[in-house]
Design a protein around this motif. Sequence first.
Motif, mmCIF file in Angstrom:
data_model
loop_
_atom_site.group_PDB
_atom_site.id
_atom_site.type_symbol
_atom_site.label_atom_id
_atom_site.label_comp_id
_atom_site.label_asym_id
_atom_site.label_seq_id
_atom_site.Cartn_x
_atom_site.Cartn_y
_atom_site.Cartn_z
ATOM 1 N N PRO A 1 -1.073 63.409 38.754
ATOM 2 C CA PRO A 1 -0.517 64.142 37.407
ATOM 3 C C PRO A 1 0.035 63.098 36.482
ATOM 4 N N GLU A 2 0.480 61.740 37.036
ATOM 5 C CA GLU A 2 0.904 60.885 36.295
ATOM 6 C C GLU A 2 0.117 59.770 35.819
ATOM 7 N N GLY A 3 -1.133 60.046 36.145
ATOM 8 C CA GLY A 3 -2.160 59.058 35.834
ATOM 9 C C GLY A 3 -2.631 58.061 37.079
ATOM 10 N N ARG A 4 -3.321 57.160 36.785
ATOM 11 C CA ARG A 4 -3.813 56.442 37.823
ATOM 12 C C ARG A 4 -2.967 55.294 38.096
ATOM 13 N N PRO A 5 -2.128 54.784 39.306
ATOM 14 C CA PRO A 5 -1.325 53.830 39.539
ATOM 15 C C PRO A 5 -2.051 52.495 39.878
ATOM 16 N N LEU A 6 -1.344 51.466 39.797
ATOM 17 C CA LEU A 6 -1.685 50.266 40.494
ATOM 18 C C LEU A 6 -1.196 50.075 41.780
ATOM 19 N N ARG A 7 -2.048 49.723 43.019
ATOM 20 C CA ARG A 7 -1.390 49.621 44.110
ATOM 21 C C ARG A 7 -1.380 48.014 44.638
ATOM 22 N N PHE A 8 -0.149 47.570 44.864
ATOM 23 C CA PHE A 8 0.221 46.296 45.045
ATOM 24 C C PHE A 8 0.409 46.062 46.459
ATOM 25 N N GLN A 9 -0.432 45.526 47.307
ATOM 26 C CA GLN A 9 -0.183 45.240 48.867
ATOM 27 C C GLN A 9 0.008 43.920 49.129
ATOM 28 N N PRO A 10 1.099 43.385 49.636
ATOM 29 C CA PRO A 10 1.310 41.952 49.868
ATOM 30 C C PRO A 10 0.410 41.427 50.763
ATOM 31 N N LEU A 11 -0.343 40.390 50.161
ATOM 32 C CA LEU A 11 -1.122 39.356 50.916
ATOM 33 C C LEU A 11 -0.258 38.537 52.060
ATOM 34 N N GLY A 12 -0.877 38.513 53.108
ATOM 35 C CA GLY A 12 0.055 37.752 54.230
ATOM 36 C C GLY A 12 1.192 38.615 54.687
ATOM 37 N N SER B 1 4.771 40.731 54.457
ATOM 38 C CA SER B 1 5.204 41.613 53.557
ATOM 39 C C SER B 1 6.426 40.961 52.732
ATOM 40 N N ILE B 2 6.637 41.419 51.688
ATOM 41 C CA ILE B 2 7.959 40.985 50.821
ATOM 42 C C ILE B 2 9.044 41.153 51.834
ATOM 43 N N ASP B 3 9.845 40.084 51.745
ATOM 44 C CA ASP B 3 11.109 40.339 52.632
ATOM 45 C C ASP B 3 10.912 40.957 53.946
ATOM 46 N N GLY B 4 9.798 40.945 54.506
ATOM 47 C CA GLY B 4 9.337 41.366 55.857
ATOM 48 C C GLY B 4 9.779 42.937 56.107
ATOM 49 N N SER B 5 9.887 43.679 54.509
ATOM 50 C CA SER B 5 9.913 45.232 54.689
ATOM 51 C C SER B 5 8.924 45.825 54.002
ATOM 52 N N ILE B 6 8.776 45.440 52.905
ATOM 53 C CA ILE B 6 7.975 46.242 51.985
ATOM 54 C C ILE B 6 6.475 46.048 52.149
ATOM 55 N N SER B 7 5.783 47.130 52.664
ATOM 56 C CA SER B 7 4.244 47.123 52.788
ATOM 57 C C SER B 7 3.485 47.320 51.498
ATOM 58 N N GLU B 8 4.060 48.055 50.663
ATOM 59 C CA GLU B 8 3.130 48.344 49.345
ATOM 60 C C GLU B 8 3.961 48.859 48.209
ATOM 61 N N ILE B 9 3.463 48.402 47.030
ATOM 62 C CA ILE B 9 4.030 48.918 45.837
ATOM 63 C C ILE B 9 3.221 49.739 45.081
ATOM 64 N N TRP B 10 3.491 50.659 44.505
ATOM 65 C CA TRP B 10 2.529 51.671 43.559
ATOM 66 C C TRP B 10 3.158 51.640 42.070
ATOM 67 N N VAL B 11 2.525 51.529 40.959
ATOM 68 C CA VAL B 11 3.146 51.291 39.919
ATOM 69 C C VAL B 11 2.172 52.158 38.997
ATOM 70 N N HIS B 12 2.910 53.230 38.330
ATOM 71 C CA HIS B 12 2.373 54.093 37.232
ATOM 72 C C HIS B 12 2.826 53.343 35.897
ATOM 73 N N LEU B 13 1.809 53.129 34.881
ATOM 74 C CA LEU B 13 2.267 52.608 33.734
ATOM 75 C C LEU B 13 2.439 53.827 32.474
ATOM 76 N N ASP B 14 3.552 53.353 31.597
ATOM 77 C CA ASP B 14 3.476 54.368 30.575
ATOM 78 C C ASP B 14 2.140 54.224 29.749
ATOM 79 N N PRO B 15 1.760 55.310 29.418
ATOM 80 C CA PRO B 15 0.466 55.281 28.542
ATOM 81 C C PRO B 15 0.429 54.716 27.182
ATOM 82 N N LYS B 16 1.545 54.876 26.842
ATOM 83 C CA LYS B 16 1.818 54.073 25.461
ATOM 84 C C LYS B 16 2.042 52.778 25.261
ATOM 85 N N THR B 17 2.867 52.441 26.064
ATOM 86 C CA THR B 17 3.351 51.087 26.055
ATOM 87 C C THR B 17 2.753 50.101 27.096
ATOM 88 N N GLY B 18 2.291 50.542 28.168
ATOM 89 C CA GLY B 18 1.788 49.695 29.182
ATOM 90 C C GLY B 18 2.691 49.146 30.162
#
Length: 181
Positions: A114-125, A127-144
């Motif tokens: 419903p918020e649009g299509r997000p970008l999914r960032f999955q760490p290569l190698g 994980s970030i800080d050994g704890s974060i396995s993925e990040i999903w980012v929704h961009l504002d349709p007007k500003t980016g």
Amino acid sequence: AMLDRLEKATGPLKSLEAEFIQVRHLALTDEDVQATGRLRFMTPDSFRLDYRTPDADVLTMRGDSLLVYFASLEQAQRYRLDQDERTRDMFLLFSSSRGLLERRFDIILGPETPEGRPLRFQPLGESIDGSISEIWVHLDPKTGYPERIFFREEGGDTVLFRLSKTKQNRKLFNQDFVFVP
């Protein structure tokens, strides 16, 4: 195309301020903890979260230093960040170049929501800080600019940031990113 929009929006970005609502879901207890506050960012490497609720905690990052102040405990913890540490990229998503992001993350366009299509960032190698396995980012349709950022941690906890009232390229100063109790 979405990664191009993010880079185009953040390329000329010198500073950004936004209000945020953060919802942390604790997998172990199946409970949500909500916090509110203000986010500030200034290129090339300054980032600050000022929490208003539930506690007036502060997180500042500037250069190679990360400081977290816990108001209820009246204690601060300082961490030194390596120039190549992935934590920097996570917090500095607002200024990281496409090339740097692509070297650190597998980036794909997620399914329609419903918020649009997000970008999914999955760490290569590792994980970030050994704890974060993925990040999903929704961009504002007007500003980016990022308007919704979702982190999944290895242990099952999740953190959602919803940004609002975003203002870019306002006059900020280095001292805005120095913590003073």
